[in-house]
Motif scaffolding. Structure first.
Motif, PDB file in Angstrom:
ATOM      1  N   ALA B  16      24.572  62.776  20.801  1.00 32.17           N
ATOM      2  CA  ALA B  16      24.651  61.235  21.446  1.00 32.17           C
ATOM      3  C   ALA B  16      23.312  60.246  21.038  1.00 32.17           C
ATOM      4  O   ALA B  16      24.002  58.954  20.929  1.00 32.17           O
ATOM      5  CB  ALA B  16      24.827  61.376  22.592  1.00 32.17           C
ATOM      6  N   GLY B  39      26.716  55.691  22.013  1.00 34.86           N
ATOM      7  CA  GLY B  39      25.666  56.345  23.008  1.00 34.86           C
ATOM      8  C   GLY B  39      25.037  55.073  23.590  1.00 34.86           C
ATOM      9  O   GLY B  39      24.359  54.938  24.172  1.00 34.86           O
ATOM     10  N   THR B  42      25.411  56.226  27.054  1.00 31.57           N
ATOM     11  CA  THR B  42      24.254  57.365  26.896  1.00 31.57           C
ATOM     12  C   THR B  42      23.026  57.237  27.614  1.00 31.57           C
ATOM     13  O   THR B  42      22.119  57.192  28.221  1.00 31.57           O
ATOM     14  CB  THR B  42      24.960  58.124  26.004  1.00 31.57           C
ATOM     15  OG1 THR B  42      25.849  58.192  25.670  1.00 31.57           O
ATOM     16  CG2 THR B  42      24.048  59.605  26.546  1.00 31.57           C
ATOM     17  N   GLY B 212      24.566  56.771  18.076  1.00 31.76           N
ATOM     18  CA  GLY B 212      23.573  57.442  18.241  1.00 31.76           C
ATOM     19  C   GLY B 212      22.106  56.848  17.777  1.00 31.76           C
ATOM     20  O   GLY B 212      20.913  57.148  18.781  1.00 31.76           O
TER      21      GLY B 212
END
Lengths: 236, 246, 232
Positions: B16, B39, B42, B212
């Motif tokens: 990620a 991402g 995240t 990511g």
């Protein structure tokens, strides 16, 4: 405990047969299955009546279901015990009494499961059937019920498990099922009640746990499939 | 204030975050943009350890967020987090949501907490809704209460995870206004958002993420026209022409 | 049918007393078992929250045992089985102190606890993880987040099923008659065997059961309506 099982397994399994009527676990399963099978038409009728737009159908059906839910099963059994001989015209044995009582009792609970199944169907199903020109009864029997019953399969297996547990009340009216069989073994042995009833508990546990696992398995498989009603497991 | 050093994160076999680095200085406003799955959510979740990382470090005010002995609860009080789904506590009123932290974590008494709560609600323009239950508030109002709830803890940084994505269009404006006000007051902010107008107006820097990694960084003024930020341009073009919010 | 329905015969003097004692015993049994069930249910829930696998297995086993073995069999085990395992003085004490009532209450309470634990667990599970995250993001630790945010919401959701469990517990007290507890069903049979007025006796008991059951069901629908919260 193993010893008791070795010596008495036949009694647990089939009761006093061949020296008496069939009993034990065999009878337990037979009664549960019979009661559930026989109550089916009544359960469907009650469910449809509760969903009916006609008050003269809906209100009595609702009253019946609420009344059954409000009484302990044992009271039903006693009522059946006293009323059936009058209605049928002859003496009624323990097993028959139990089955009749269970038919009435289970019909009410099963009807609630079926009702939940019907209500859980997307409205589009009935609308589609109507658009094709299908009238009430064909719609109900060919479109609504098959899906509702399929969706409620896990709940119905759950209800079967409940019924099996309920047959244990045969003990109170000397109906020949497995709990009664265990009490007979205990009356002979007298000094090992814990072991005897322990075996009984284990028997029910294995049977019911297996069936409950089956219900959960079915639920997992169907909930990802048809996208119908959420699984409603009725606690018993 | 916040520093990402080579941050890696995997969800099972899927990576990620891949070697993400960057810094957010005190008083700066950084905006993270990018397609869904890039991402960005995240990344900001790693700041308060709502997501754990497998490689690199995340530092908040010099403290490594992932190190042993970090009082994560203390740290979370200093870093405000506003969720896409607001996450108000439905069993408490608007002001109740705010005073919960003040009374139980900061040890304020009820009167003080209520006074402070009302002040925060006034700041986001909702003082008159103090005793309403969240169920009776509109989406935009709920999100503003959520912002007030975070602000009441006196954070040094505010993180926003797509704060307007769940809102009906007519309510987006009121939330963005509250956020702009916050930025103007000098709060350090990291925002994940699709609202490019907001980004252009308020961001000190925009980070474009995909797969990511941070592919491009740029000041808002540099967004228009230059080919050096072609990937970002392509993304902006697709969203400007009515692309859906992730 | 040539049968004279005579309620007065059944509701007079000694028989009325028996009914009253029966109702009182049923209610007493319900209350004692209910308290035990709630306490045990909460204990089971707390044990479940400790992240040690063996504890999780213990609770799971407890729940499965009580759900798969019929309640009547559990009562028989407690009444016939357990005392045989205890030392003599304990057995004598039990016999001298309303043994059958105590053991029935224990059996009923522990069985209901299993269902209560499951109901509370469902309640907790239905709270979105995001609520827990939001609480932690403000700075609450695990206990704070659970205690101030998750559990208050979970309990609201769990109350209707808990009231349903109460109804079931109330009805299940009738099983205690199998071991001689003088609750309503037992007393009804006594009246019936003395007066031979089967219908009247059972009719009275039926009405009493229905009145109390409907009361509990009404409480259930009332709480269902009042406790609904809009989420988010």
């Amino acid at each position: 405990m193993l010893e008791i099982l070795e010596n008495n397994w036949l009694l647990f399994l089939v009761g006093q047969y061949p020296h008496g009527p069939i009993g034990g676990l065999t009878m337990t399963l037979f009664m549960a299955a019979t009661a559930l099978a026989l109550c089916f038409p009544f359960a469907i009728a009650l469910a449809l009546a509760r969903l009916s737009p006609y008050r003269w159908l809906r209100l009595p059906a609702t009253a019946i279901v609420h009344t059954v839910r409000g009484l302990p099963l044992i009271m039903f059994i006693f009522w059946t015990y006293f009323v059936s001989p009058l209605v049928i015209g002859r003496a009624v044995g323990g097993v028959e009494t139990l089955v009749i009582a269970l038919v009435v009792y289970e019909a009410a609970y099963l009807s609630e499961i079926i009702r939940a199944g019907i209500e859980g169907l997307p409205a589009g199903q009935v609308e589609a059937a109507k658009s094709l020109g299908l009238r009430y009864w064909p719609t109900t029997f060919k479109v609504v019920l098959p899906q509702a019953l399929h969706n409620m399969l896990p709940s119905m297996v759950s209800q079967f498990v409940s019924t099996i547990k309920e047959t244990s009340l045969g003990y109170v009216i000397s109906a020949h099922e497995v709990t009664f069989a265990a009490s007979q073994v205990n009356n002979v042995l007298l000094t090992q009640p814990f072991e005897v009833y322990g075996i009984l508990a284990l028997t029910y546990f294995v049977l019911c746990f297996a069936l409950t696992s089956l219900a959960r398995f079915i639920e997992r498989r169907t909930s990802s499939g048809r996208g119908g009603a959420p699984g409603v497991i009725v606690a018993a | 204030m916040i520093r990402f050093e080579n941050v890696d994160k995997w969800f099972g076999p899927m990576q990620a975050l891949a070697g993400v680095s960057g810094e957010v200085g005190r008083g700066e406003v950084k905006v993270l943009v990018g397609p869904s799955g890039s991402g960005k959510s995240t990344l900001i979740r790693t700041v308060t350890r709502l997501e754990t990382i497998q490689g690199g470090r995340v530092l908040v005010d010099g403290t490594d967020v992932g190190s042993r002995g970090v009082d994560i609860n203390r740290l979370r009080q200093r870093v405000g987090f506003v969720f896409q789904a607001y996450n108000l506590f439905p069993h408490l009123s608007a002001i109740g949501n705010i005073t919960l932290g003040l009374t139980k974590l900061r040890g304020m008494n009820k009167a003080e907490a209520r006074e402070r709560g009302l002040a925060e609600l006034a700041r986001v323009g909702l003082a008159e809704k103090a005793d309403e239950m969240p169920g009776r508030l509109s989406g935009g109002q709920r999100q503003r209460v959520a912002i007030a709830r975070s602000l009441a803890m006196d954070p040094q940084v505010m993180l926003f995870d797509e704060p307007t994505s769940a809102l009906d269009p007519e309510m987006v404006g009121e939330v963005l206004a509250a956020m702009k006000q916050l930025a103007a007051s000098g709060m350090t902010m990291i925002c994940v958002t699709h609202e490019m107008g907001f980004a252009r107006e308020v961001a000190d820097e925009i980070w474009f993420m995909e797969g990511g990694a941070v592919l491009e960084r740029g000041k808002p003024a540099e967004l228009t026209g230059t080919s050096a930020h072609s990937r970002l341009q392509a993304f902006l073009a697709s969203t400007r022409h009515g692309g859906s919010a992730a | 049918m040539g049968y004279v329905f005579d309620l007065r015969g059944v509701l007079s003097g000694q028989y009325l007393d028996w009914f009253v004692i029966g109702v009182a015993t049923t209610l007493a049994l319900t209350c004692v078992a209910w308290c035990l069930a709630m306490v045990m249910g909460i204990i089971l829930t707390l044990i479940r929250m400790i992240p040690l696998p063996p504890l999780g297995w213990f609770v799971a086993l407890y729940v499965e045992y009580h759900r798969n073995v019929p309640l009547l069999v559990q009562i028989l085990i407690w009444y016939f089985g357990v005392p045989s395992l205890l030392p003599r003085p304990a057995r004598q004490w039990i016999n001298a102190h309303h043994g059958e009532f105590l053991l029935a209450a224990i059996a009923l309470g522990l069985a209901s606890a299993a269902y209560i634990a499951e109901d509370i667990r469902s309640g907790i599970r239905s709270i979105p993880k995001a609520q827990y995250e939001a609480a932690r993001s403000i700075g609450f630790g695990y206990l704070g987040a659970m205690g101030y945010v998750v559990l208050p919401q979970a309990m609201r959701i769990a109350i209707p099923p808990l009231i349903n469990q109460t109804l079931l517990l109330f009805k299940n007290t009738s099983l205690a008659m199998a071991i001689g507890v003088g609750e309503l069903t037992y007393r009804t049979r006594e009246v019936e065997s003395y007066t031979f007025k089967t219908f009247e006796a059972f009719a009275v008991a039926t009405v009493i059961y229905l009145l109390i059951s409907f009361g509990i069901m009404a409480l259930g629908s009332y709480s269902d309506r009042r406790l609904k919260l809009e989420t988010r």
